[in-house]
Enzyme design. Structure first.
Site, PDB file in Angstrom:
ATOM      1  N   TYR A  89     -44.677 -17.728  15.712  1.00  0.00           N
ATOM      2  CA  TYR A  89     -43.961 -18.765  16.305  1.00  0.00           C
ATOM      3  C   TYR A  89     -43.093 -19.544  15.342  1.00  0.00           C
ATOM      4  CZ  TYR A  89     -43.509 -23.167  18.956  1.00  0.00           C
ATOM      5  OH  TYR A  89     -43.116 -24.197  19.427  1.00  0.00           O
ATOM      6  N   LYS A  93     -39.012 -19.837  15.812  1.00  0.00           N
ATOM      7  CA  LYS A  93     -38.441 -21.007  15.942  1.00  0.00           C
ATOM      8  C   LYS A  93     -37.309 -21.195  14.934  1.00  0.00           C
ATOM      9  CE  LYS A  93     -39.802 -24.742  18.027  1.00  0.00           C
ATOM     10  NZ  LYS A  93     -39.432 -25.252  19.413  1.00  0.00           N
TER      11      LYS A  93
END
Length: 204
Positions: A89, A93
């Site tokens: 993640y 990002k």
């Protein structure tokens, strides 16, 4: 169908909750045909004009890097990174952040503003819909309506580049990112999240 005359906004990755003046369109950001269908639908409803695009679609994945399943990671990047063009993640990002900054610089001369929303903790369904993780450490989440109102205010006021919203974490990150050494900034964000309690297994 009569074209919409008011300013229009397309937000990807929304929940299915209904609101006044909001129409829900089907969109899979990893599917070229779905993107094309959505673009066609938007063009018909707006007369070919879209005032604001919010790249909100994303999937959640929380897992130690060395335990990460490669196939799941690829699916995550399909949604969180390549879905922005056609976010394991944190790395995805970060990729999206700098992709947005590149777009901001390249599109500025064409009169298009790009706002990169640096969102901290918001009380959404992202963990319930994610590939892994429970959100148990997300203790100071901001309500979605508050975050949304702040983002709308940023866009309408002419902001571009990075804006920081989403609870106490986002506020800390905004100021510590620019004022603290990188390792101390890292400690401030992770000290209460159990990362420093990870130890190697005991040898038999």
């Amino acid at each position: 169908m009569t074209a919409i005359t008011k300013p229009t906004v397309l937000i990807t990755g929304c929940s299915e909750e209904s609101h006044d003046d909001v129409e829900i369109l089907p969109l899979d950001v990893t599917s070229a045909s779905s993107i094309t269908s959505c673009v066609d639908a938007v063009e018909k409803r707006t007369g070919g004009r879209l005032d604001v695009l919010v790249n909100n679609a994303g999937a959640m994945f929380s897992m130690p890097l060395l335990d990460t399943d490669i196939d799941q990671s690829k699916k995550l990047f399909e949604v969180n990174v390549w879905g922005v063009l056609a976010r394991v993640y944190n790395t995805s990002k970060a990729a999206t952040r700098w992709l947005s900054e590149t777009l901001r610089i390249g599109m500025k001369g064409l009169g298009v503003r790009v706002v990169t929303a640096m969102i901290g903790e918001v009380n959404t369904k992202i963990y319930a819909n994610g590939l892994a993780g429970t959100g148990v450490m997300q203790r100071e989440a901001e309500e979605p309506d508050v975050t949304a109102e702040n983002l709308v205010r940023d866009v309408l006021s002419g902001r571009d580049g990075h804006v920081w919203h989403g609870g106490v974490v986002a506020g800390r990150a905004k100021y510590f990112h620019w004022t603290l050494p990188e390792r101390f900034f890292e400690w401030m964000l992770l000290a209460t999240r159990g990362v420093y309690q990870i130890k190697p297994p005991q040898q038999p």
